[in-house]
Design a protein around this motif. Structure first.
Motif, PDB file in Angstrom:
ATOM      1  N   ARG A 197      -2.397   3.852  -3.129  1.00  9.06           N
ATOM      2  CA  ARG A 197      -2.476   2.942  -4.263  1.00  9.06           C
ATOM      3  C   ARG A 197      -1.997   1.581  -3.799  1.00  9.06           C
ATOM      4  O   ARG A 197      -0.977   1.498  -3.121  1.00  9.06           O
ATOM      5  CB  ARG A 197      -1.593   3.409  -5.425  1.00  9.06           C
ATOM      6  N   THR A 198      -2.708   0.523  -4.170  1.00  5.35           N
ATOM      7  CA  THR A 198      -2.383  -0.826  -3.701  1.00  5.35           C
ATOM      8  C   THR A 198      -1.860  -1.680  -4.844  1.00  5.35           C
ATOM      9  O   THR A 198      -2.472  -1.759  -5.902  1.00  5.35           O
ATOM     10  CB  THR A 198      -3.614  -1.492  -3.073  1.00  5.35           C
ATOM     11  N   HIS A 199      -0.713  -2.317  -4.597  1.00  2.00           N
ATOM     12  CA  HIS A 199      -0.085  -3.202  -5.573  1.00  2.00           C
ATOM     13  C   HIS A 199      -0.052  -4.622  -5.003  1.00  2.00           C
ATOM     14  O   HIS A 199       0.384  -4.829  -3.877  1.00  2.00           O
ATOM     15  CB  HIS A 199       1.340  -2.730  -5.867  1.00  2.00           C
TER      16      HIS A 199
ATOM     17  N   ALA B 128       1.616  -8.131  -4.944  1.00  2.00           N
ATOM     18  CA  ALA B 128       2.917  -8.731  -5.265  1.00  2.00           C
ATOM     19  C   ALA B 128       2.855 -10.223  -4.977  1.00  2.00           C
ATOM     20  O   ALA B 128       2.406 -10.640  -3.904  1.00  2.00           O
ATOM     21  CB  ALA B 128       4.018  -8.083  -4.431  1.00  2.00           C
TER      22      ALA B 128
ATOM     23  N   HIS C 136       0.854  -1.179   0.000  1.00  4.00           N
ATOM     24  CA  HIS C 136       0.000   0.000   0.000  1.00  4.00           C
ATOM     25  C   HIS C 136       0.897   1.237   0.000  1.00  4.00           C
ATOM     26  O   HIS C 136       1.560   1.535   1.002  1.00  4.00           O
ATOM     27  CB  HIS C 136      -0.913   0.006   1.223  1.00  4.00           C
TER      28      HIS C 136
END
Length: 292
Positions: free
Chosen positions: A254-256, A258, A245
Protein backbone atom coordinates in the motif's frame (compact mmCIF):
# COMPACT_ATOMS: atom_id res chain seq x y z
CA UNK A 1 8.28 -3.58 5.91
CA UNK A 2 8.29 0.15 5.12
CA UNK A 3 10.16 1.48 2.07
CA UNK A 4 10.43 5.26 1.65
CA UNK A 5 10.74 6.60 -1.89
CA UNK A 6 12.24 9.97 -2.73
CA UNK A 7 12.70 11.11 -6.29
CA UNK A 8 13.69 13.90 -8.65
CA UNK A 9 15.94 15.66 -6.14
CA UNK A 10 17.59 17.76 -8.90
CA UNK A 11 20.33 18.96 -6.57
CA UNK A 12 22.21 21.88 -8.11
CA UNK A 13 25.74 23.19 -7.66
CA UNK A 14 26.28 25.85 -4.97
CA UNK A 15 24.61 29.14 -5.79
CA UNK A 16 22.40 27.73 -8.54
CA UNK A 17 18.61 27.33 -8.44
CA UNK A 18 16.72 24.65 -10.34
CA UNK A 19 14.42 26.22 -12.95
CA UNK A 20 15.84 29.56 -11.81
CA UNK A 21 13.72 29.41 -8.64
CA UNK A 22 14.12 26.38 -6.40
CA UNK A 23 16.86 25.70 -3.85
CA UNK A 24 16.68 21.94 -4.35
CA UNK A 25 19.47 21.13 -1.89
CA UNK A 26 17.63 22.92 0.90
CA UNK A 27 14.38 21.21 -0.11
CA UNK A 28 16.14 17.83 0.08
CA UNK A 29 17.50 18.60 3.54
CA UNK A 30 13.99 19.37 4.76
CA UNK A 31 12.64 16.15 3.26
CA UNK A 32 15.43 14.17 4.93
CA UNK A 33 14.67 15.80 8.27
CA UNK A 34 11.04 14.74 7.88
CA UNK A 35 11.96 11.16 6.98
CA UNK A 36 14.40 10.88 9.88
CA UNK A 37 11.58 11.85 12.26
CA UNK A 38 9.05 9.44 10.81
CA UNK A 39 7.31 6.86 12.98
CA UNK A 40 7.43 3.99 12.28
CA UNK A 41 10.96 4.28 11.01
CA UNK A 42 11.39 3.25 7.34
CA UNK A 43 13.52 0.17 6.79
CA UNK A 44 15.19 1.78 3.77
CA UNK A 45 15.03 4.78 1.45
CA UNK A 46 15.28 4.50 -2.32
CA UNK A 47 15.90 7.54 -4.54
CA UNK A 48 14.45 6.86 -8.00
CA UNK A 49 16.59 9.07 -10.17
CA UNK A 50 17.33 12.63 -11.27
CA UNK A 51 19.47 12.97 -8.18
CA UNK A 52 21.28 15.99 -9.62
CA UNK A 53 20.31 18.56 -12.22
CA UNK A 54 22.85 19.20 -15.00
CA UNK A 55 25.00 16.94 -14.28
CA UNK A 56 28.03 18.78 -12.89
CA UNK A 57 30.65 17.16 -10.65
CA UNK A 58 30.06 19.71 -7.88
CA UNK A 59 26.37 18.73 -7.78
CA UNK A 60 27.28 15.21 -6.69
CA UNK A 61 29.38 16.72 -3.92
CA UNK A 62 26.37 18.74 -2.68
CA UNK A 63 24.13 15.67 -3.05
CA UNK A 64 26.47 13.59 -0.94
CA UNK A 65 26.57 16.28 1.77
CA UNK A 66 22.77 16.44 1.87
CA UNK A 67 22.27 12.68 1.96
CA UNK A 68 24.82 12.31 4.77
CA UNK A 69 22.08 13.58 7.11
CA UNK A 70 19.90 10.56 6.36
CA UNK A 71 20.30 7.94 9.10
CA UNK A 72 18.39 5.19 7.25
CA UNK A 73 19.89 2.75 4.67
CA UNK A 74 19.84 4.39 1.22
CA UNK A 75 19.76 3.03 -2.34
CA UNK A 76 20.25 5.17 -5.45
CA UNK A 77 18.77 4.82 -8.95
CA UNK A 78 19.84 6.76 -12.05
CA UNK A 79 17.57 9.09 -14.01
CA UNK A 80 18.03 11.01 -17.24
CA UNK A 81 19.69 13.94 -15.42
CA UNK A 82 22.31 11.69 -13.81
CA UNK A 83 25.74 10.47 -14.87
CA UNK A 84 26.46 6.81 -14.19
CA UNK A 85 30.19 7.04 -13.59
CA UNK A 86 29.90 10.35 -11.77
CA UNK A 87 27.42 8.75 -9.37
CA UNK A 88 29.71 5.77 -8.78
CA UNK A 89 32.68 8.01 -8.09
CA UNK A 90 30.68 10.17 -5.68
CA UNK A 91 29.42 7.15 -3.69
CA UNK A 92 32.22 4.54 -3.80
CA UNK A 93 30.94 2.83 -0.64
CA UNK A 94 27.65 2.02 -2.43
CA UNK A 95 29.13 -1.08 -4.03
CA UNK A 96 25.79 -2.16 -5.54
CA UNK A 97 26.17 0.70 -8.05
CA UNK A 98 28.82 -1.36 -9.88
CA UNK A 99 27.12 -4.76 -9.90
CA UNK A 100 25.17 -4.12 -13.13
CA UNK A 101 28.27 -3.82 -15.32
CA UNK A 102 27.66 -0.92 -17.75
CA UNK A 103 24.30 -0.14 -16.15
CA UNK A 104 23.36 1.00 -12.66
CA UNK A 105 21.00 -1.82 -11.73
CA UNK A 106 21.00 -4.21 -8.82
CA UNK A 107 19.05 -6.45 -6.45
CA UNK A 108 18.69 -5.75 -2.74
CA UNK A 109 16.81 -7.95 -0.25
CA UNK A 110 15.14 -5.99 2.55
CA UNK A 111 13.83 -8.55 5.00
CA UNK A 112 11.06 -10.47 3.21
CA UNK A 113 10.95 -7.97 0.32
CA UNK A 114 13.18 -7.79 -2.76
CA UNK A 115 13.84 -4.56 -4.68
CA UNK A 116 15.18 -4.69 -8.22
CA UNK A 117 16.55 -1.34 -9.42
CA UNK A 118 16.48 -0.98 -13.21
CA UNK A 119 18.50 1.50 -15.30
CA UNK A 120 16.28 3.29 -17.89
CA UNK A 121 18.78 6.00 -18.80
CA UNK A 122 19.28 6.59 -22.54
CA UNK A 123 21.86 9.37 -22.94
CA UNK A 124 22.06 11.95 -24.31
CA UNK A 125 18.27 12.16 -24.52
CA UNK A 126 15.83 12.79 -21.69
CA UNK A 127 13.62 9.83 -22.60
CA UNK A 128 14.15 6.33 -21.30
CA UNK A 129 14.97 2.99 -22.89
CA UNK A 130 15.53 -0.65 -21.97
CA UNK A 131 17.78 -2.62 -24.29
CA UNK A 132 17.68 -6.42 -24.48
CA UNK A 133 20.65 -6.69 -22.11
CA UNK A 134 18.75 -4.82 -19.39
CA UNK A 135 15.55 -6.77 -20.00
CA UNK A 136 17.48 -10.06 -19.85
CA UNK A 137 19.02 -8.97 -16.54
CA UNK A 138 15.57 -8.14 -15.19
CA UNK A 139 14.12 -11.48 -16.26
CA UNK A 140 17.06 -13.38 -14.74
CA UNK A 141 16.80 -11.54 -11.43
CA UNK A 142 13.03 -12.00 -11.27
CA UNK A 143 13.51 -15.73 -11.74
CA UNK A 144 16.15 -15.75 -9.01
CA UNK A 145 13.85 -14.10 -6.47
CA UNK A 146 10.72 -16.05 -7.40
CA UNK A 147 8.49 -16.54 -4.38
CA UNK A 148 9.63 -13.30 -2.72
CA UNK A 149 7.39 -10.21 -2.94
CA UNK A 150 9.26 -7.87 -5.28
CA UNK A 151 9.25 -4.17 -6.13
CA UNK A 152 10.83 -2.98 -9.38
CA UNK A 153 12.28 0.53 -9.09
CA UNK A 154 13.09 2.62 -12.18
CA UNK A 155 13.14 6.26 -13.21
CA UNK A 156 10.93 6.44 -16.31
CA UNK A 157 7.41 5.05 -15.79
CA UNK A 158 6.18 2.33 -18.17
CA UNK A 159 2.98 4.20 -19.07
CA UNK A 160 1.75 7.41 -20.67
CA UNK A 161 0.47 9.91 -18.11
CA UNK A 162 -1.66 12.33 -20.13
CA UNK A 163 0.80 15.15 -19.43
CA UNK A 164 1.69 15.45 -23.07
CA UNK A 165 5.04 17.21 -22.97
CA UNK A 166 6.40 14.82 -20.34
CA UNK A 167 5.12 11.77 -22.23
CA UNK A 168 7.34 13.00 -25.05
CA UNK A 169 10.28 12.25 -22.75
CA UNK A 170 8.96 8.92 -21.50
CA UNK A 171 10.05 5.33 -21.81
CA UNK A 172 10.30 4.27 -25.45
CA UNK A 173 7.47 2.20 -26.92
CA UNK A 174 9.94 -0.62 -27.61
CA UNK A 175 11.10 -0.57 -23.99
CA UNK A 176 7.55 -0.53 -22.63
CA UNK A 177 6.61 -3.52 -24.75
CA UNK A 178 9.73 -5.42 -23.67
CA UNK A 179 9.23 -4.52 -20.02
CA UNK A 180 5.61 -5.71 -20.08
CA UNK A 181 6.66 -8.93 -21.79
CA UNK A 182 9.16 -9.69 -19.03
CA UNK A 183 7.19 -8.71 -15.95
CA UNK A 184 4.00 -10.44 -17.14
CA UNK A 185 5.84 -13.75 -16.57
CA UNK A 186 6.32 -13.11 -12.86
CA UNK A 187 3.40 -13.09 -10.43
CA UNK A 188 5.48 -12.07 -7.40
CA UNK A 189 5.88 -8.43 -8.52
CA UNK A 190 4.02 -6.25 -6.02
CA UNK A 191 4.60 -2.83 -7.57
CA UNK A 192 6.68 -0.87 -10.08
CA UNK A 193 7.82 2.44 -8.53
CA UNK A 194 9.12 5.29 -10.68
CA UNK A 195 10.10 8.95 -10.72
CA UNK A 196 10.49 11.40 -13.62
CA UNK A 197 7.00 12.95 -13.49
CA UNK A 198 7.29 15.03 -10.28
CA UNK A 199 3.71 13.96 -9.50
CA UNK A 200 1.88 11.05 -7.83
CA UNK A 201 0.34 8.98 -10.64
CA UNK A 202 -0.89 5.37 -10.61
CA UNK A 203 -1.57 3.18 -13.65
CA UNK A 204 -1.67 -0.44 -14.69
CA UNK A 205 1.16 -1.67 -16.88
CA UNK A 206 -0.26 -2.30 -20.35
CA UNK A 207 0.45 -5.86 -21.39
CA UNK A 208 1.04 -7.02 -17.80
CA UNK A 209 -2.41 -7.53 -16.24
CA UNK A 210 -2.58 -7.06 -12.48
CA UNK A 211 0.69 -5.16 -12.14
CA UNK A 212 0.47 -1.56 -10.94
CA UNK A 213 3.05 1.17 -11.51
CA UNK A 214 3.28 4.52 -9.75
CA UNK A 215 5.27 7.72 -9.81
CA UNK A 216 6.07 9.98 -6.86
CA UNK A 217 6.18 13.71 -6.17
CA UNK A 218 9.57 15.42 -6.10
CA UNK A 219 11.32 16.50 -2.92
CA UNK A 220 11.52 19.94 -4.55
CA UNK A 221 9.29 21.21 -7.41
CA UNK A 222 6.43 19.54 -9.28
CA UNK A 223 5.44 19.29 -12.94
CA UNK A 224 2.26 21.28 -13.62
CA UNK A 225 -0.79 19.04 -14.03
CA UNK A 226 -1.59 19.99 -17.61
CA UNK A 227 -3.92 17.36 -19.08
CA UNK A 228 -5.08 19.48 -22.04
CA UNK A 229 -3.39 18.43 -25.30
CA UNK A 230 -0.74 20.97 -26.24
CA UNK A 231 -0.45 22.39 -22.72
CA UNK A 232 2.99 24.00 -22.35
CA UNK A 233 5.54 22.41 -20.07
CA UNK A 234 6.01 24.15 -16.75
CA UNK A 235 6.73 23.54 -13.07
CA UNK A 236 4.80 24.50 -9.97
CA UNK A 237 5.74 24.97 -6.33
CA UNK A 238 3.09 22.61 -5.04
CA UNK A 239 4.20 20.97 -1.78
CA UNK A 240 7.16 18.59 -2.04
CA UNK A 241 6.97 15.13 -0.56
CA UNK A 242 7.85 11.45 -0.69
CA UNK A 243 6.10 8.06 -0.77
CA UNK A 244 5.85 5.42 1.93
CA UNK A 245 5.39 1.93 0.50
CA UNK A 246 4.06 -0.34 3.24
CA UNK A 247 4.25 -4.11 2.69
CA UNK A 248 2.63 -6.59 5.03
CA UNK A 249 2.06 -10.34 4.64
CA UNK A 250 -1.29 -11.07 3.05
CA UNK A 251 -1.94 -7.43 2.23
CA UNK A 252 0.79 -6.61 -0.29
CA UNK A 253 2.01 -3.08 -0.95
CA UNK A 254 0.00 0.00 0.00
CA UNK A 255 1.42 3.40 -0.97
CA UNK A 256 0.97 6.56 1.09
CA UNK A 257 1.89 10.02 -0.22
CA UNK A 258 3.48 12.17 2.49
CA UNK A 259 4.02 15.91 2.09
CA UNK A 260 6.78 17.98 3.63
CA UNK A 261 4.85 20.49 5.79
CA UNK A 262 4.02 22.53 7.73
CA UNK A 263 0.26 22.03 7.93
CA UNK A 264 -2.43 23.09 10.35
CA UNK A 265 -3.82 20.36 12.60
CA UNK A 266 -4.46 17.67 13.46
CA UNK A 267 -7.93 18.41 14.81
CA UNK A 268 -10.74 16.25 16.11
CA UNK A 269 -13.87 16.04 13.98
CA UNK A 270 -15.29 18.66 16.33
CA UNK A 271 -12.45 21.07 15.54
CA UNK A 272 -10.43 20.63 18.72
CA UNK A 273 -6.61 20.53 18.51
CA UNK A 274 -4.97 17.14 18.89
CA UNK A 275 -1.35 16.56 19.83
CA UNK A 276 0.27 15.15 16.66
CA UNK A 277 1.73 11.66 16.68
CA UNK A 278 5.52 11.52 16.20
CA UNK A 279 6.30 11.71 12.52
CA UNK A 280 2.94 13.19 11.57
CA UNK A 281 3.09 16.01 8.96
CA UNK A 282 2.52 18.81 11.47
CA UNK A 283 5.49 17.50 13.46
CA UNK A 284 7.77 18.36 10.53
CA UNK A 285 9.88 21.57 10.43
CA UNK A 286 8.57 24.48 8.38
CA UNK A 287 9.05 24.33 4.62
CA UNK A 288 10.53 27.23 2.72
CA UNK A 289 11.52 27.40 -0.95
CA UNK A 290 14.19 30.04 -1.48
CA UNK A 291 13.60 32.27 -4.51
CA UNK A 292 15.53 35.19 -5.95
Amino acid sequence: MLLCQITDLHVTRPGALACGRVDTAQALRRAIAAINRWTPRPDAVIATGDLIDTPHSSEYKVLRECLADLDIPLYLVVGNHDHREGLRQAFPEHVYLRTGQAFVQYRVDLGPLTVLALDTQDPPGAGGHLCEARLTWLDTELRACEGRPTIVAMHHPPFDTGIEFMDGYGLSAQARAGFARVISRHSHIERVICGHLHRSIHAGVEGAPGIMASTCVSTAHQITLGLVPGAPGSVTLEPPGFAMHLWQPGAGVRTHLAYVGPFDGPYTFEGESVAPAPGAPSDIPDRHIDMP
